[in-house]
Structure formats: structure tokens, C-alpha cells
Scaffold this motif. Structure first.
Motif, PDB file in Angstrom:
ATOM      1  N   HIS A  68      -1.970  -5.549  -4.668  1.00 50.40           N
ATOM      2  CA  HIS A  68      -1.220  -6.634  -4.023  1.00 50.40           C
ATOM      3  C   HIS A  68      -2.082  -7.841  -3.672  1.00 50.40           C
ATOM      4  CE1 HIS A  68       2.928  -5.146  -3.178  1.00 50.40           C
ATOM      5  NE2 HIS A  68       2.365  -4.006  -3.516  1.00 50.40           N
ATOM      6  N   PHE A  92       3.443 -11.647  -7.687  1.00 50.82           N
ATOM      7  CA  PHE A  92       2.940 -10.360  -7.185  1.00 50.82           C
ATOM      8  C   PHE A  92       1.524 -10.494  -6.631  1.00 50.82           C
ATOM      9  CE2 PHE A  92       1.320  -5.922  -8.500  1.00 50.82           C
ATOM     10  CZ  PHE A  92       1.680  -5.364  -7.291  1.00 50.82           C
ATOM     11  N   HIS A 142       8.285  -4.905  -7.923  1.00 46.83           N
ATOM     12  CA  HIS A 142       7.986  -3.542  -8.391  1.00 46.83           C
ATOM     13  C   HIS A 142       8.879  -3.061  -9.537  1.00 46.83           C
ATOM     14  CE1 HIS A 142       6.590  -3.766  -4.143  1.00 46.83           C
ATOM     15  NE2 HIS A 142       5.549  -3.172  -4.637  1.00 46.83           N
ATOM     16  N   HIS A 206       5.795   2.109   1.606  1.00 50.30           N
ATOM     17  CA  HIS A 206       6.106   0.678   1.453  1.00 50.30           C
ATOM     18  C   HIS A 206       7.235   0.522   0.457  1.00 50.30           C
ATOM     19  CE1 HIS A 206       3.676  -0.119  -2.241  1.00 50.30           C
ATOM     20  NE2 HIS A 206       4.097  -1.366  -2.219  1.00 50.30           N
ATOM     21  N   ALA A 208       8.511  -0.026  -2.338  1.00 52.13           N
ATOM     22  CA  ALA A 208       8.185  -0.273  -3.738  1.00 52.13           C
ATOM     23  C   ALA A 208       9.236   0.282  -4.700  1.00 52.13           C
ATOM     24  CB  ALA A 208       6.825   0.350  -4.067  1.00 52.13           C
ATOM     25  N   ILE A 226       7.494  -5.005   1.288  1.00 53.18           N
ATOM     26  CA  ILE A 226       7.022  -4.803  -0.079  1.00 53.18           C
ATOM     27  C   ILE A 226       5.509  -4.886  -0.190  1.00 53.18           C
ATOM     28  CG2 ILE A 226       9.101  -5.362  -1.391  1.00 53.18           C
ATOM     29  CD1 ILE A 226       8.269  -8.135  -1.629  1.00 53.18           C
ATOM     30  N   PRO A 228       2.044  -3.164   1.046  1.00 49.65           N
ATOM     31  CA  PRO A 228       1.653  -1.924   1.724  1.00 49.65           C
ATOM     32  C   PRO A 228       0.756  -2.149   2.931  1.00 49.65           C
ATOM     33  CG  PRO A 228       0.496  -2.155  -0.368  1.00 49.65           C
ATOM     34  CD  PRO A 228       1.499  -3.256  -0.316  1.00 49.65           C
ATOM     35  N   GLU A 281       0.941   1.491  -8.754  1.00 47.20           N
ATOM     36  CA  GLU A 281       0.281   0.184  -8.709  1.00 47.20           C
ATOM     37  C   GLU A 281      -1.149   0.293  -9.221  1.00 47.20           C
ATOM     38  OE1 GLU A 281       1.049  -1.273  -4.745  1.00 47.20           O
ATOM     39  OE2 GLU A 281       3.079  -1.811  -5.345  1.00 47.20           O
TER      40      GLU A 281
HETATM   41 ZN   LIG Z   1       3.766  -2.756  -3.830  1.00 44.19          ZN
END
Ligand SMILES: [Zn+2]
Length: 309
Positions: A68, A92, A142, A206, A208, A226, A228, A281
């Protein structure tokens, strides 16, 4: 000047090859492979699977790192500048967005442009909560957790790779078709396994899993928004605990790249257990890939939700 120094270094390293077989085309490595720079794991996965041996794939987010809030060093910005194609998801990772805008205009593929992104969930920004850069524009990034949307992104990436390296376009298309079929199979597995379940609410650390929830008729309750790293407020924690109790939740999900502390707190409060649901991720297990993690997630979901197949 870092870029110039880098260029000089690259040129001197390439000298032997250059003398023998001519200057490699811009965006291609000395051995003729298209240089593809990807922003984070799921995009690295797609690029490697579609590109195969014909491309050299680099990833800007280190394996095992949380993507992130990635920061790019000057060498990585140089990689973006020199790439034949940059594969990223606009909105993102702000540092990647900035490097693309400055160094790779016209040679970047925004995965989010291939599909319609869902709006970020509404509880994202409680009063007093910090605004997260990734949610600018209010879109949830996501998207890779929905195999159907991910397949659409894959198809379009194959087209874009073919534009960057037309001699290999047919090869990219063939591999993308095979990958699309695999993603279709995964989608069918998910749809069947999650068809009949005792519960349909998933509490995650989170938020996602909105795309996955949207695809298979589940409801996601994210403990944080969104991003974390956000610290959930005591009110948010109380709200999530209430919701978990009200829906008979037996499992609070946490993820691999972030501390499970908050999920454990809620689980204690509710009398539930914790389990891993991986937002993919970044990879944490050696030998794992997109499909193996998605299938582990499906097992975790069917167990937690009491699904009968
Ligand atoms: Zn995320």
C-alpha cells in the motif's frame, strides 16, 4: 545526476553485447526480452504468466512487503523510466503513480482501466480517521481477488504486451487464453463451494475482500478501511464486535503481511477463533502463487462460513 549515472553504467555494462549484436531497442534487455516492470504481486503474476520467457519481469514491491505505502528508491524510478511496459494499478500506490506520470507516460498499463472498479466501502473514513492516498477517487483497488475481473485484466494486459512487442503478440494471446481458462475454473470452484453456507458475513482485518464478496454474495466487515495500516477507532472495534456477534461469526480473519493483534482482540471479545485470509498483496510462503493462495482462502472461507458442497 542519478539517471545519467545509471544510463552510463548500463551502457558500459552492455558494451560487449552492443559491439557484437547492436544496440538493444529501448525497453528491451540485451537478450531481446521486453522489460516489464510491475507494481506488486498479482500484476507480477499476470505479467510473468502471459509474458513467459519472452519478457523480463521486475516487481517494485519487495516480496513479503506490504504494497500500500511502497516507497521507490532512485534505482526503481530508473527501472520505471527504462521499462518497455509498466504494469500498475492507478490509485493504489501513490509513489508508483507518481513515477509512472513522470517517467513512463504512454508506456504504462493501468490494470484498473480494464474493469469497472467498485467504490471504496463507505465506512472507510470515519470522522478523525486519516485520509488514505490509495482511496483517492473513492475506488477500491483490491480487484485481483475477483477471478472474473482478474481474467478481464489479464486479457487486456496480453493486448498491451502485444503492442509493446508485436513480434510476440500471438504468443501472449495464447498464454492469456490458457490463464483465462484457469481463472474461469477457479471462479467455478468458488461459486460452487460458497453456494450454500450457514453464514455469509466475513470479518477481515482490512477491507480487501469487497470484490470477492461482491462476486460470491458475501458481506465483508472490514475492521480497518482499505489501508491495512490504519488504526481502527474504539468505536469501530465495538461496532465490528457487535456485528460479528449479531451474525454468529465464528472466525475473525487476519492476514499475513499485517499484525494479527486487532483481529485477535475482536475474536476474544466475540468468542470466535482467528484464521488467515490472504489478500494476496504479496506472497509470504515459498512456492505459493496466485492460484494456491486463492484456493487456501477458499478452504478458510468454507470452514468459517459453514458451507456444504
Ligand atoms: Zn489492501
Amino acid at each position: 545526476m542519478t539517471r545519467r549515472a545509471l544510463a552510463a553504467l548500463t551502457a558500459s555494462l552492455a558494451l560487449g553485447a552492443t559491439a557484437a549484436c547492436g544496440e538493444p531497442a529501448s525497453g528491451f534487455s540485451d537478450n531481446g526480452k521486453l522489460d516489464v516492470v510491475t507494481a506488486f504481486y498479482p500484476l507480477e503474476f499476470l505479467s510473468s504468466r502471459i509474458g513467459g520467457e519472452a519478457v523480463a519481469v521486475a516487481e517494485l514491491t519487495k516480496p513479503g512487503a506490504e504494497p500500500h505505502d511502497v516507497e521507490l528508491n532512485p534505482r526503481q524510478v530508473g527501472q520505471v523510466a527504462d521499462a518497455g511496459l509498466v504494469v500498475y494499478l492507478k490509485g493504489f500506490q501513490p509513489a508508483v503513480d507518481e513515477a509512472v506520470a513522470q517517467e513512463a507516460a504512454g508506456k504504462a498499463f493501468d490494470a484498473g482501466s480494464a474493469v469497472e472498479l467498485l467504490p471504496a466501502a463507505e465506512h472507510e473514513h470515519e470522522p478523525g480517521e486519516e485520509e488514505h492516498a490509495e482511496s483517492s477517487g473513492g475506488k477500491d483497488p483490491h480487484v485481483w481477488l475477483d477471478p472474473v475481473r482478474f481474467a478481464t485484466i489479464s486479457d487486456q494486459l496480453a493486448v498491451r504486451l502485444g503492442q509493446a512487442d508485436p513480434a510476440r503478440a500471438a504468443e501472449f494471446t495464447t498464454r492469456a487464453q490458457a490463464l483465462h481458462a484457469e481463472l474461469d475454473k477457479l471462479n467455478t470452484e468458488y461459486a460452487q463451494a460458497l453456494k450454500t453456507c450457514q453464514r455469509r458475513e466475513i470479518v477481515t482485518s482490512h477491507a480487501a475482500f469487497h470484490y470477492l464478496a461482491d462476486r460470491y454474495g458475501l458481506t465483508e466487515v472490514g475492521i480497518t478501511g482499505i489501508s491495512p495500516e490504519a488504526e481502527p477507532s474504539p468505536q469501530r472495534l465495538a461496532h465490528v464486535a457487535e456485528e460479528a456477534k449479531a451474525t454468529g461469526t465464528t472466525t475473525i480473519f487476519f492476514e499475513t503481511l499485517v499484525s494479527p493483534k486487532v483481529a485477535e482482540t475482536i475474536a476474544r471479545e466475540v468468542g470466535a477463533r482467528t484464521a488467515v485470509l490472504d489478500p494476496l498483496e504479496g506472497l509470504t510462503e515459498p512456492g505459493a502463487d496466485y492460484f494456491s493462495v486463492m484456493r487456501s482462502n477458499l478452504t478458510a472461507l468454507t470452514t468459517a462460513l459453514g458451507c456444504s458442497s
